[in-house]
Design a protein around this motif. Structure first.
Motif, PDB file in Angstrom:
ATOM      1  N   SER A 168      11.310  29.844  63.419  1.00 57.19           N
ATOM      2  CA  SER A 168      10.361  30.931  63.204  1.00 57.19           C
ATOM      3  C   SER A 168      10.678  31.716  61.935  1.00 57.19           C
ATOM      4  O   SER A 168      11.728  31.563  61.309  1.00 57.19           O
ATOM      5  N   ARG A 169       9.754  32.579  61.631  1.00 59.65           N
ATOM      6  CA  ARG A 169       9.942  33.590  60.607  1.00 59.65           C
ATOM      7  C   ARG A 169      10.968  34.606  61.112  1.00 59.65           C
ATOM      8  O   ARG A 169      11.262  34.670  62.312  1.00 59.65           O
ATOM      9  N   THR A 170      11.525  35.417  60.208  1.00 63.06           N
ATOM     10  CA  THR A 170      12.482  36.437  60.613  1.00 63.06           C
ATOM     11  C   THR A 170      12.081  37.809  60.075  1.00 63.06           C
ATOM     12  O   THR A 170      11.429  37.925  59.044  1.00 63.06           O
ATOM     13  N   CYS A 171      12.503  38.832  60.802  1.00 63.31           N
ATOM     14  CA  CYS A 171      12.429  40.212  60.328  1.00 63.31           C
ATOM     15  C   CYS A 171      13.770  40.532  59.672  1.00 63.31           C
ATOM     16  O   CYS A 171      14.822  40.318  60.283  1.00 63.31           O
ATOM     17  N   LEU A 172      13.755  40.998  58.455  1.00 63.44           N
ATOM     18  CA  LEU A 172      14.982  41.312  57.739  1.00 63.44           C
ATOM     19  C   LEU A 172      15.401  42.746  58.054  1.00 63.44           C
ATOM     20  O   LEU A 172      14.589  43.676  57.977  1.00 63.44           O
ATOM     21  N   ILE A 173      16.662  42.923  58.421  1.00 67.87           N
ATOM     22  CA  ILE A 173      17.157  44.261  58.731  1.00 67.87           C
ATOM     23  C   ILE A 173      18.381  44.583  57.874  1.00 67.87           C
ATOM     24  O   ILE A 173      19.105  43.679  57.437  1.00 67.87           O
ATOM     25  N   ASP A 174      18.618  45.872  57.678  1.00 67.48           N
ATOM     26  CA  ASP A 174      19.773  46.294  56.895  1.00 67.48           C
ATOM     27  C   ASP A 174      20.967  46.548  57.815  1.00 67.48           C
ATOM     28  O   ASP A 174      20.927  46.238  59.016  1.00 67.48           O
ATOM     29  N   THR A 175      22.003  47.125  57.270  1.00 62.90           N
ATOM     30  CA  THR A 175      23.229  47.349  58.046  1.00 62.90           C
ATOM     31  C   THR A 175      23.055  48.374  59.161  1.00 62.90           C
ATOM     32  O   THR A 175      23.882  48.454  60.067  1.00 62.90           O
ATOM     33  N   ASP A 205      20.241  48.440  61.065  1.00 68.68           N
ATOM     34  CA  ASP A 205      19.235  47.851  61.950  1.00 68.68           C
ATOM     35  C   ASP A 205      17.808  48.233  61.585  1.00 68.68           C
ATOM     36  O   ASP A 205      16.886  48.069  62.399  1.00 68.68           O
ATOM     37  N   HIS A 206      17.571  48.728  60.382  1.00 64.95           N
ATOM     38  CA  HIS A 206      16.229  49.093  59.953  1.00 64.95           C
ATOM     39  C   HIS A 206      15.539  47.889  59.316  1.00 64.95           C
ATOM     40  O   HIS A 206      16.148  47.177  58.506  1.00 64.95           O
ATOM     41  N   CYS A 207      14.287  47.678  59.660  1.00 67.96           N
ATOM     42  CA  CYS A 207      13.517  46.575  59.073  1.00 67.96           C
ATOM     43  C   CYS A 207      13.257  46.856  57.598  1.00 67.96           C
ATOM     44  O   CYS A 207      12.769  47.934  57.234  1.00 67.96           O
ATOM     45  N   ILE A 208      13.582  45.895  56.749  1.00 68.49           N
ATOM     46  CA  ILE A 208      13.380  46.052  55.301  1.00 68.49           C
ATOM     47  C   ILE A 208      12.440  44.991  54.750  1.00 68.49           C
ATOM     48  O   ILE A 208      12.290  44.844  53.532  1.00 68.49           O
ATOM     49  N   GLY A 209      11.789  44.253  55.627  1.00 66.72           N
ATOM     50  CA  GLY A 209      10.859  43.233  55.186  1.00 66.72           C
ATOM     51  C   GLY A 209      10.884  42.019  56.111  1.00 66.72           C
ATOM     52  O   GLY A 209      11.450  42.070  57.202  1.00 66.72           O
ATOM     53  N   PHE A 210      10.267  40.944  55.632  1.00 64.90           N
ATOM     54  CA  PHE A 210      10.176  39.726  56.422  1.00 64.90           C
ATOM     55  C   PHE A 210      10.465  38.517  55.532  1.00 64.90           C
ATOM     56  O   PHE A 210      10.284  38.574  54.311  1.00 64.90           O
ATOM     57  N   SER A 211      10.909  37.447  56.148  1.00 68.56           N
ATOM     58  CA  SER A 211      11.060  36.207  55.402  1.00 68.56           C
ATOM     59  C   SER A 211       9.673  35.706  55.017  1.00 68.56           C
ATOM     60  O   SER A 211       8.663  36.137  55.591  1.00 68.56           O
TER      61      SER A 211
END
Length: 322
Positions: free
Chosen positions: A139-146, A148-154
């Motif tokens: 699947s696609r992924t949700c990108l998170i920072d250190t 746990d905040h979403c910073i974008g998507f693959s």
């Protein structure tokens, strides 16, 4: 009084077992959050096989504390081969295939967070595929920072998955992959004494090449953590693009393709006739002079998922870096 009716098919799906193959190395900072995300999965019938690759921090202690909480039967811990993350995942895949009787397998990194329905969504699709046919969900992924905040998507890929794509690109990260027993046995047969830098690309290549079914879920199933210690990180940012351009001209992609083609030779007989032809055309074209090389690579049908990716593939072909 409320009566809950459960179909035979739902009962069979719930009864199916899934093995979580978790590889760790110095992952104390985020490991507990990943393990906690297993515990809240809506699909409950799972067990963990963890392989630690020689951690010198508290990773092993964290693994053992969760093992004590969940039981040795549900959580097994092994010592990895200490040859890098890809070798560790292959080691664990072979061990799971030999030691446990399970229906499905899924890879897990040490620092992500799974969506609560990750396993259920994967098994909902995998259960529609006959057991004797290798099948792979990613699947696609949700990108998170250190934090746990979403910073974008693959990237969102829209072209169909296939061997001609797998020869030059992985569409689903290993941290999203779930596959059936037939796929696991195939991967184990194809992963004897190989030197492949990316386990996820290899799994995609083998299963697609041998006629398996592939499903790419456009909805993210994993929160993929981005941090300074990532061995592999996001690939849709400008810094990542410049890194890949540098790697391209250093010859790394060509070297990786050399290794992949070499690793495919022992299982070439298992490839479908169409994919054998693609591999032979691709292999031959890479070693030709300029125009025959471009024509041959075009004829092989290889493709990447995005316009920018295919532009990069063309540049690589021009400079003989494929």
């Amino acid at each position: 009084m409320v009566v809950l009716l459960i179909s035979d098919n739902q009962q069979k799906i719930t009864a199916a077992k899934i093995a979580i193959l978790l590889c760790t190395y110095n992952g104390e900072r985020y490991l507990a959050k990943q393990l906690d995300s297993f515990s809240v999965q809506t699909y409950p019938n799972w067990q963990i096989l963890a392989s630690d690759d020689g951690s010198i921090d508290n990773t092993l202690a964290i693994l053992k504390s969760y093992q004590a909480k969940w039981s040795v039967k549900k959580f097994s811990i092994y010592s990895g081969p200490a040859k890098g993350f890809a070798a560790n995942f292959f080691f664990l895949t072979h061990k799971a295939n030999r030691l446990i009787n399970t229906d499905y397998y899924t890879y897990s990194d040490q620092d992500d967070i799974w969506q609560a329905d990750k396993l259920q969504r994967a098994i909902d699709w995998l259960s529609t595929v006959p057991k004797n046919i290798p099948a792979l969900y990613s699947s696609r992924t949700c990108l998170i920072d250190t934090n746990d905040h979403c910073i974008g998507f693959s990237p969102l890929f829209t072209k169909p998955p296939g061997f001609a794509n797998a020869l030059v690109e992985a569409i689903g990260g290993g941290n999203t992959m779930v596959f059936n027993r037939a796929a696991c046995e195939l991967v184990c047969q194809a992963s004897q004494q190989i030197d492949i830098i990316s386990h996820d690309l290899w799994v995609y290549t083998v299963i697609s090449g041998c006629g398996g079914q592939i499903f790419y879920d456009a909805d993210p199933s994993v929160c993929y953590r981005q941090h300074d210690s990532n061995l592999v990180g996001r690939n849709n940012s400008w810094p990542a693009l410049f890194v890949r351009i540098r790697m391209l001209f250093e010859g790394r992609f060509r070297n990786w393709n050399d290794a992949k083609i070499h690793a495919l030779q022992p299982i070439e007989a298992k490839l479908t006739p169409e994919n054998k032809a693609i591999l032979r055309e691709f292999t031959a074209a890479r070693n030709k002079k300029f125009w025959p090389r471009l024509v041959g690579l075009k004829r092989s049908g290889i493709y990447r998922q995005t316009g920018l990716g295919n532009l990069g593939l063309t540049v690589a072909a021009i400079f003989n870096k494929v």
